[in-house]
Design a protein around this motif. Structure first.
Motif, PDB file in Angstrom:
ATOM      1  N   UNK A 254      16.890 102.316  31.177  1.00 60.95           N
ATOM      2  CA  UNK A 254      17.849 102.511  32.264  1.00 60.95           C
ATOM      3  C   UNK A 254      18.294 103.970  32.289  1.00 60.95           C
ATOM      4  N   UNK A 255      18.837 104.377  33.420  1.00 60.71           N
ATOM      5  CA  UNK A 255      19.380 105.731  33.551  1.00 60.71           C
ATOM      6  C   UNK A 255      20.639 105.693  34.396  1.00 60.71           C
ATOM      7  N   UNK A 256      21.711 106.293  33.874  1.00 61.38           N
ATOM      8  CA  UNK A 256      22.949 106.520  34.625  1.00 61.38           C
ATOM      9  C   UNK A 256      23.222 108.015  34.603  1.00 61.38           C
ATOM     10  N   UNK A 257      23.514 108.619  35.754  1.00 59.36           N
ATOM     11  CA  UNK A 257      23.666 110.078  35.825  1.00 59.36           C
ATOM     12  C   UNK A 257      25.035 110.514  35.299  1.00 59.36           C
ATOM     13  N   UNK A 258      25.286 111.832  35.332  1.00 62.15           N
ATOM     14  CA  UNK A 258      26.539 112.335  34.769  1.00 62.15           C
ATOM     15  C   UNK A 258      27.732 112.056  35.676  1.00 62.15           C
ATOM     16  N   UNK A 259      27.479 111.464  36.844  1.00 63.03           N
ATOM     17  CA  UNK A 259      28.553 111.003  37.721  1.00 63.03           C
ATOM     18  C   UNK A 259      28.856 109.533  37.484  1.00 63.03           C
ATOM     19  N   UNK A 260      28.204 108.954  36.439  1.00 62.90           N
ATOM     20  CA  UNK A 260      28.396 107.551  36.063  1.00 62.90           C
ATOM     21  C   UNK A 260      27.936 106.588  37.155  1.00 62.90           C
ATOM     22  N   UNK A 261      26.831 106.939  37.802  1.00 65.88           N
ATOM     23  CA  UNK A 261      26.210 106.035  38.758  1.00 65.88           C
ATOM     24  C   UNK A 261      24.931 105.483  38.137  1.00 65.88           C
ATOM     25  N   UNK A 262      24.801 104.167  38.149  1.00 71.83           N
ATOM     26  CA  UNK A 262      23.642 103.480  37.570  1.00 71.83           C
ATOM     27  C   UNK A 262      22.486 103.563  38.562  1.00 71.83           C
ATOM     28  N   UNK A 263      21.478 104.393  38.260  1.00 67.36           N
ATOM     29  CA  UNK A 263      20.456 104.708  39.250  1.00 67.36           C
ATOM     30  C   UNK A 263      19.135 103.970  39.075  1.00 67.36           C
ATOM     31  N   UNK A 264      18.838 103.517  37.856  1.00 63.60           N
ATOM     32  CA  UNK A 264      17.463 103.028  37.656  1.00 63.60           C
ATOM     33  C   UNK A 264      17.371 102.073  36.476  1.00 63.60           C
ATOM     34  N   UNK A 265      16.497 101.068  36.600  1.00 66.65           N
ATOM     35  CA  UNK A 265      15.995 100.341  35.434  1.00 66.65           C
ATOM     36  C   UNK A 265      14.545  99.961  35.708  1.00 66.65           C
ATOM     37  N   UNK A 266      13.760  99.750  34.663  1.00 71.74           N
ATOM     38  CA  UNK A 266      12.305  99.694  34.819  1.00 71.74           C
ATOM     39  C   UNK A 266      11.700  98.298  34.874  1.00 71.74           C
ATOM     40  N   UNK A 267      12.506  97.259  34.795  1.00 77.20           N
ATOM     41  CA  UNK A 267      11.917  95.921  34.758  1.00 77.20           C
ATOM     42  C   UNK A 267      12.419  95.040  35.893  1.00 77.20           C
ATOM     43  N   UNK A 268      12.439  95.602  37.109  1.00 75.20           N
ATOM     44  CA  UNK A 268      12.941  94.848  38.258  1.00 75.20           C
ATOM     45  C   UNK A 268      12.073  93.627  38.558  1.00 75.20           C
ATOM     46  N   UNK A 269      10.829  93.636  38.073  1.00 79.14           N
ATOM     47  CA  UNK A 269       9.923  92.510  38.307  1.00 79.14           C
ATOM     48  C   UNK A 269      10.187  91.357  37.349  1.00 79.14           C
ATOM     49  N   UNK A 270      10.998  91.571  36.331  1.00 80.76           N
ATOM     50  CA  UNK A 270      11.178  90.601  35.265  1.00 80.76           C
ATOM     51  C   UNK A 270      12.352  89.679  35.547  1.00 80.76           C
ATOM     52  N   UNK A 271      12.239  88.447  35.108  1.00 80.23           N
ATOM     53  CA  UNK A 271      13.333  87.487  35.214  1.00 80.23           C
ATOM     54  C   UNK A 271      14.494  87.987  34.365  1.00 80.23           C
ATOM     55  N   UNK A 272      15.667  88.203  34.964  1.00 79.00           N
ATOM     56  CA  UNK A 272      16.804  88.734  34.193  1.00 79.00           C
ATOM     57  C   UNK A 272      17.117  87.921  32.945  1.00 79.00           C
ATOM     58  N   UNK A 273      16.896  86.595  32.996  1.00 75.18           N
ATOM     59  CA  UNK A 273      17.226  85.750  31.859  1.00 75.18           C
ATOM     60  C   UNK A 273      16.318  85.983  30.661  1.00 75.18           C
ATOM     61  N   UNK A 274      15.196  86.664  30.875  1.00 70.94           N
ATOM     62  CA  UNK A 274      14.290  86.962  29.758  1.00 70.94           C
ATOM     63  C   UNK A 274      14.510  88.364  29.207  1.00 70.94           C
ATOM     64  N   UNK A 275      15.443  89.103  29.776  1.00 72.62           N
ATOM     65  CA  UNK A 275      15.681  90.481  29.349  1.00 72.62           C
ATOM     66  C   UNK A 275      16.747  90.517  28.251  1.00 72.62           C
ATOM     67  N   UNK A 276      16.663  91.507  27.394  1.00 74.11           N
ATOM     68  CA  UNK A 276      17.673  91.685  26.339  1.00 74.11           C
ATOM     69  C   UNK A 276      18.968  92.243  26.927  1.00 74.11           C
ATOM     70  N   UNK A 277      18.859  93.014  27.988  1.00 75.27           N
ATOM     71  CA  UNK A 277      20.023  93.484  28.743  1.00 75.27           C
ATOM     72  C   UNK A 277      19.786  93.078  30.191  1.00 75.27           C
ATOM     73  N   UNK A 278      20.415  92.046  30.622  1.00 71.31           N
ATOM     74  CA  UNK A 278      20.107  91.463  31.931  1.00 71.31           C
ATOM     75  C   UNK A 278      20.420  92.442  33.060  1.00 71.31           C
ATOM     76  N   UNK A 279      19.452  92.636  33.941  1.00 72.40           N
ATOM     77  CA  UNK A 279      19.600  93.491  35.111  1.00 72.40           C
ATOM     78  C   UNK A 279      19.161  92.708  36.340  1.00 72.40           C
TER      79      UNK A 279
END
Length: 412
Positions: A254-279
């Motif tokens: 994941x990436x959040x910029x220095x303005x504290x905006x959450x801009x990106x995560x790399x597993x958008x294709x994945x079921x959130x329930x299978x992720x270690x940090x749900x997105x």
């Protein structure tokens, strides 16, 4: 351990630069050394603003975040160079990156005595109010006859000289470890997790919490996609190749910029329930306050703490192991500060992964086993890898490891 080396001269052919480059190469397994220049720093003038100089901003940020500084000083008329003196004036007037910072002095000169007089003067300057560095006592490395000291590859030819230099550097490493215990972290200022102060790269005109932020923002700025080529630091890839590369990483990124905006995560294709940090896809573009609004009371302070210590440069990274994970899972989060070209804070990248398979692979490959603290033992490659035991494999717990109950970050 990360050090910065300060070249104390502003001319191209400097034997002190050669000395620092030799240290960087020769002792790279002992510490990481980044050599910094002072050739573009203007003469000190208190009527001018220090942060208008890119190089001064870079020096300030790099020195602030380093574990220690090695200054290689020439000797000009029995003292340090005017350019080095000017740098120290700038960095002790309105800002004070050397304060409580371990510093080692080395020097090379054309003559037999090395830079002995300059080093004496430099020590006095580093002890002055406004500088307040912790200068390594003794261990004076004075490289005389510098023209004859190096071979054509930039290596010091005399083995006795190299051995003495190594002894001085080993002592500095020990000194840094002792002095680091005296370090006081900077106060953490309140973090704006609501993205109320746009920065140069903030896409404006769209609500950050809009669930269709990615599509709307991409259309607004004309974001490239597909097979458009992107020139990177050391390579050229298409947007599709970058996307494939990031998706294939064996981590949740994941990436959040220095303005504290959450801009990106790399597993958008994945079921959130299978992720270690749900997105979920609708989180991209969100304010961090929105991403973390489901945290129980008090946990938002952990988010502010992680962002604050990384922004301050008190730590390069924060690592946590999430408690309560099922057997076979060591849910590990690594929050790493990112930096703009001038060394200023540019946000956080987060890596989330299950450390257990990596640990199992390492133990199976090396034939080692974990002997844990607090009475816990994880034997063999499939021993369950209790979190208490992980320090044994790595040689000790890391100073930058957060407590297990502070498992929030800029993007968790």
């Amino acid at each position: 351990m990360k050090f910065v080396g300060l070249v104390g001269a502003n001319y191209d052919h400097s034997y002190n630069r050669k000395l620092l480059e030799f240290i960087r190469r020769q002792f790279k397994l002992k510490f990481e050394l980044e050599v910094l220049e002072i050739d573009e720093v203007p003469m000190f003038n208190q009527d001018e603003k220090w942060d208008e100089s890119f190089q001064l901003r870079l020096l300030y940020n790099k020195i602030t975040r380093s574990d220690g500084v090695i200054i290689a000083t020439p000797e000009h008329n029995h003292t340090i160079s005017a350019s080095l003196k000017s740098v120290l004036e700038w960095l002790s007037f309105e800002v004070h990156p050397f304060e409580n910072k371990p510093v080692m002095i080395v020097g090379a000169s054309y003559y037999d005595q090395g830079t002995s007089r300059a080093q004496v003067h430099l020590r006095k300057i580093l002890e002055a109010p406004g500088v307040n560095a912790y200068t390594l006592p003794g261990n004076e490395f004075l490289l005389g006859k510098a023209k004859e000291a190096f071979d054509d590859k930039g290596n010091i030819t005399n083995s006795g000289t190299v051995n003495f230099l190594e002894t001085c550097l080993d002592n500095f490493v020990k000194y840094v470890k002792v002095v680091s215990k005296l370090k006081k972290p900077k106060p953490i200022a309140p973090e704006d997790l609501d993205v109320t102060h746009p920065i140069a790269t903030t896409i404006q005109g769209i609500d950050p919490d809009d669930p269709e932020w990615v599509e709307k923002a991409a259309e607004l700025v004309g974001a490239v996609s597909g097979d458009t080529y992107v020139k990177l630091d050391h390579g050229i890839l298409t947007v599709n190749q970058i996307d494939m590369f990031l998706k294939a990483m064996p981590f949740e990124l994941t990436y959040a910029d220095d303005n504290n905006q959450f801009l990106y995560y790399n597993n958008a294709h994945q079921d959130p329930d299978t992720m270690f940090a749900k997105r979920v896809p609708s989180q991209s573009g969100n304010r961090l306050s929105t991403v973390h609004n489901s945290l129980p009371g008090g946990r938002m302070k952990n988010v502010e703490w992680v962002v604050g210590v990384l922004r301050n440069g008190d730590q390069e990274y924060v690592r946590t192991i999430v408690p309560g994970s099922p057997d076979g899972v060591i849910n590990t989060h690594n929050y790493q500060a990112m930096y703009y070209p001038d060394g200023s804070y540019a946000g956080i990248n987060e890596i989330v992964f299950n450390f257990q398979p990596w640990l199992d692979w390492y133990l199976a490959s090396t034939g080692q086993r974990l002997v844990g603290g607090n009475g816990s033992v994880a034997a063999g490659p499939h021993g369950g890898g209790h979190a208490d035991a992980t320090a044994s494999a790595s040689g000790g717990a890391d100073d930058n490891t957060a407590e297990a109950d502070a498992t929030s970050s800029a993007s968790n």
